[in-house]
Design a protein around this motif. Structure first.
Motif, PDB file in Angstrom:
ATOM      1  N   ILE A  95      64.928 -50.441 144.122  1.00 32.46           N
ATOM      2  CA  ILE A  95      65.535 -51.554 143.388  1.00 32.46           C
ATOM      3  C   ILE A  95      65.059 -51.502 141.938  1.00 32.46           C
ATOM      4  N   SER A  96      65.983 -51.692 141.002  1.00 34.70           N
ATOM      5  CA  SER A  96      65.619 -51.778 139.587  1.00 34.70           C
ATOM      6  C   SER A  96      65.581 -53.241 139.157  1.00 34.70           C
ATOM      7  N   HIS A  97      64.585 -53.584 138.356  1.00 35.37           N
ATOM      8  CA  HIS A  97      64.565 -54.898 137.721  1.00 35.37           C
ATOM      9  C   HIS A  97      65.832 -55.036 136.887  1.00 35.37           C
ATOM     10  N   LEU A  98      66.399 -56.228 136.825  1.00 38.50           N
ATOM     11  CA  LEU A  98      67.689 -56.414 136.158  1.00 38.50           C
ATOM     12  C   LEU A  98      67.655 -56.163 134.651  1.00 38.50           C
ATOM     13  N   ARG A  99      66.457 -56.148 134.069  1.00 35.38           N
ATOM     14  CA  ARG A  99      66.349 -55.853 132.630  1.00 35.38           C
ATOM     15  C   ARG A  99      65.770 -54.460 132.371  1.00 35.38           C
ATOM     16  N   ARG A 100      65.686 -53.643 133.417  1.00 37.61           N
ATOM     17  CA  ARG A 100      65.088 -52.312 133.251  1.00 37.61           C
ATOM     18  C   ARG A 100      65.814 -51.473 132.202  1.00 37.61           C
ATOM     19  N   PHE A 101      67.132 -51.329 132.338  1.00 39.93           N
ATOM     20  CA  PHE A 101      67.886 -50.487 131.408  1.00 39.93           C
ATOM     21  C   PHE A 101      67.772 -51.019 129.979  1.00 39.93           C
ATOM     22  N   GLU A 102      67.884 -52.312 129.835  1.00 41.81           N
ATOM     23  CA  GLU A 102      67.813 -52.939 128.516  1.00 41.81           C
ATOM     24  C   GLU A 102      66.471 -52.616 127.838  1.00 41.81           C
ATOM     25  N   LYS A 103      65.387 -52.783 128.578  1.00 40.95           N
ATOM     26  CA  LYS A 103      64.056 -52.608 127.984  1.00 40.95           C
ATOM     27  C   LYS A 103      63.750 -51.149 127.686  1.00 40.95           C
ATOM     28  N   GLN A 104      64.145 -50.259 128.583  1.00 37.86           N
ATOM     29  CA  GLN A 104      63.888 -48.840 128.332  1.00 37.86           C
ATOM     30  C   GLN A 104      64.758 -48.314 127.195  1.00 37.86           C
ATOM     31  N   TYR A 105      66.015 -48.736 127.151  1.00 38.74           N
ATOM     32  CA  TYR A 105      66.890 -48.316 126.064  1.00 38.74           C
ATOM     33  C   TYR A 105      66.373 -48.822 124.715  1.00 38.74           C
ATOM     34  N   GLU A 106      65.973 -50.088 124.652  1.00 36.34           N
ATOM     35  CA  GLU A 106      65.472 -50.662 123.401  1.00 36.34           C
ATOM     36  C   GLU A 106      64.246 -49.900 122.909  1.00 36.34           C
ATOM     37  N   PHE A 107      63.368 -49.523 123.829  1.00 36.81           N
ATOM     38  CA  PHE A 107      62.187 -48.772 123.416  1.00 36.81           C
ATOM     39  C   PHE A 107      62.584 -47.407 122.866  1.00 36.81           C
ATOM     40  N   LEU A 108      63.467 -46.693 123.551  1.00 40.72           N
ATOM     41  CA  LEU A 108      63.883 -45.372 123.092  1.00 40.72           C
ATOM     42  C   LEU A 108      64.637 -45.455 121.763  1.00 40.72           C
ATOM     43  N   LYS A 109      65.410 -46.501 121.590  1.00 40.68           N
ATOM     44  CA  LYS A 109      66.140 -46.691 120.334  1.00 40.68           C
ATOM     45  C   LYS A 109      65.167 -46.900 119.172  1.00 40.68           C
ATOM     46  N   ASP A 110      64.097 -47.649 119.437  1.00 37.24           N
ATOM     47  CA  ASP A 110      63.112 -47.960 118.393  1.00 37.24           C
ATOM     48  C   ASP A 110      62.095 -46.838 118.174  1.00 37.24           C
ATOM     49  N   HIS A 111      62.037 -45.881 119.116  1.00 38.12           N
ATOM     50  CA  HIS A 111      61.064 -44.786 119.022  1.00 38.12           C
ATOM     51  C   HIS A 111      61.789 -43.451 119.226  1.00 38.12           C
ATOM     52  N   PRO A 112      62.470 -42.969 118.209  1.00 32.88           N
ATOM     53  CA  PRO A 112      63.276 -41.739 118.349  1.00 32.88           C
ATOM     54  C   PRO A 112      62.448 -40.505 118.679  1.00 32.88           C
ATOM     55  N   GLU A 113      61.137 -40.552 118.443  1.00 36.86           N
ATOM     56  CA  GLU A 113      60.281 -39.401 118.757  1.00 36.86           C
ATOM     57  C   GLU A 113      59.998 -39.288 120.256  1.00 36.86           C
ATOM     58  N   VAL A 114      60.290 -40.343 121.025  1.00 36.51           N
ATOM     59  CA  VAL A 114      60.037 -40.360 122.464  1.00 36.51           C
ATOM     60  C   VAL A 114      61.296 -39.934 123.215  1.00 36.51           C
ATOM     61  N   SER A 115      61.126 -39.022 124.181  1.00 32.56           N
ATOM     62  CA  SER A 115      62.271 -38.482 124.919  1.00 32.56           C
ATOM     63  C   SER A 115      62.498 -39.130 126.271  1.00 32.56           C
ATOM     64  N   ALA A 116      61.454 -39.728 126.848  1.00 35.69           N
ATOM     65  CA  ALA A 116      61.585 -40.361 128.169  1.00 35.69           C
ATOM     66  C   ALA A 116      60.714 -41.603 128.230  1.00 35.69           C
ATOM     67  N   CYS A 117      61.272 -42.651 128.831  1.00 37.48           N
ATOM     68  CA  CYS A 117      60.564 -43.923 128.943  1.00 37.48           C
ATOM     69  C   CYS A 117      60.504 -44.358 130.404  1.00 37.48           C
ATOM     70  N   GLY A 118      59.303 -44.438 130.944  1.00 39.38           N
ATOM     71  CA  GLY A 118      59.093 -44.900 132.311  1.00 39.38           C
ATOM     72  C   GLY A 118      58.550 -46.313 132.324  1.00 39.38           C
ATOM     73  N   CYS A 119      57.948 -46.696 133.445  1.00 37.64           N
ATOM     74  CA  CYS A 119      57.417 -48.050 133.591  1.00 37.64           C
ATOM     75  C   CYS A 119      56.469 -48.090 134.788  1.00 37.64           C
ATOM     76  N   TRP A 120      55.838 -49.229 135.000  1.00 37.80           N
ATOM     77  CA  TRP A 120      55.067 -49.441 136.218  1.00 37.80           C
ATOM     78  C   TRP A 120      56.033 -49.656 137.382  1.00 37.80           C
TER      79      TRP A 120
END
Length: 341
Positions: A95-120
């Motif tokens: 199951i994905s948290h309902l804001r998972r995509f939003e939060k990971q996308y926002e981080f990647l958008k704000d950090h172009p040097e990062v290629s992959a964003c995970g979570c706990w």
């Protein structure tokens, strides 16, 4: 569904009919909804496909495989046909948290040097708990030496950054770990420090059924990473490292002395070659050394009860390690004395 979705959700499924609807709902109800869902069915026989086809959502695209060819083939298919700028992995029993995509996308958008964003991730089902993965790239990369430091199923990736990588057919049952080992020297990663994914533990999942195979594969990858430091493999053999670092086998005094030498050699080699960030690597080595000391002197996991041998082993420890062992032993003795009164 838009012709050019922002995100491609790669969702391989095989006989997960009991959980697939809960998994799909957690995707379709995401707060960020510009995505396609690529469901690769690996010839399920339990009605999984029929349950999926009930959903009349234009974002869903089903790829039906006529024969069961395994998870690695499904992953490579999904990554290859994805149209999104980003790829979000997901498993059919999680199951994905309902804001998972939003939060990971926002981080990647704000950090172009990062290629992959995970979570706990939070474990649900047969086993409860939380996996709190390290946050920064340098720490995550060094931690590859001891375990898989990112849950790929809970990760969002930039497609272009990983276009030259694939899941290797000879990494079956440890393909995620292998993927990170191959890519992490070219692609920077990050883990958000919050739970955005719920990982289900049950008796039928691959990681439960093939646990021993997975452990064997993990150890092969860890040895491969240690060898990046170019130590003398004749002096410090794979069998020695497996015995003292990866197992609970009893060992000889000479082997204990040699593995402590190996730690020192690794430290010097990394200072010379800078394969891993210095501080992060030191933390990993300290962790491995503490585990060896704890299992040898304090837990009896290795079945070592010979007093003279333990005294011999103790002589090779650093002053702080000796004090740690002696202090713990004294505390245990005092507890026994007071308990007997």
């Amino acid at each position: 569904m838009k012709d050019n979705p922002l995100i491609s959700v790669v969702l391989p499924v095989y006989n997960c009919g009991e959980f697939i609807e809960e998994a799909l709902k957690s995707i379709l109800n995401q707060t960020l909804d510009n995505f396609e869902v690529l469901i690769i069915d690996d010839a399920s026989t339990d009605g999984t496909l029929e349950l999926i086809k009930k959903y009349k959502d234009s974002r869903i695209k089903i790829i039906e495989k006529k024969e069961n060819s395994g998870l690695i083939d499904s992953l490579n298919t999904g990554f290859k046909i994805s149209k999104g700028e980003f790829i979000a992995r997901m498993d059919g029993d999680d199951i994905s948290h309902l804001r998972r995509f939003e939060k990971q996308y926002e981080f990647l958008k704000d950090h172009p040097e990062v290629s992959a964003c995970g979570c706990w991730i939070e474990h649900i089902g047969a086993v409860k708990g939380v996996s709190k993965y390290l946050e920064n790239h340098e720490d995550i990369q060094a931690h590859l030496l001891v375990s898989n430091p990112m849950a790929l199923c809970a990760t969002m990736l930039r497609k272009t950054a990983y276009s030259s990588f694939s899941f290797r057919s000879d990494s079956k049952h440890y393909e995620d770990y292998d993927f990170w080992v191959e890519s992490m020297w070219e692609c920077q990663v990050h883990n958000l420090q919050e739970i955005l994914y719920y990982y289900r533990i049950h008796a039928y999942q691959v990681s439960t059924k093939w646990k021993n195979k997975q452990i064997e594969g993990d150890q092969q990858l860890q040895l491969k990473l240690f060898k990046k430091l170019n130590y003398n493999e004749r002096m410090f053999s794979d069998s020695l490292i497996r015995k003292l670092i990866f197992s609970n086998e009893s060992f000889r005094l000479s082997e204990f002395k040699k593995i402590l030498q190996w730690f020192n050699v690794l430290r010097k080699r990394n200072l010379e070659y800078r394969v891993f960030e210095i501080k992060a690597f030191e933390c990993v080595l300290d962790k491995l050394r503490r585990r060896l000391v704890r299992d040898t002197f304090l837990t009896n996991k290795r079945g070592e009860r010979n007093f003279k041998k333990r005294i011999g082993l103790l002589l090779y420890l650093s002053s702080s390690e000796k004090w740690f062992v002696i202090n713990r032993k004294l505390r245990e003795k005092y507890k026994l004395i007071f308990k007997s009164r």
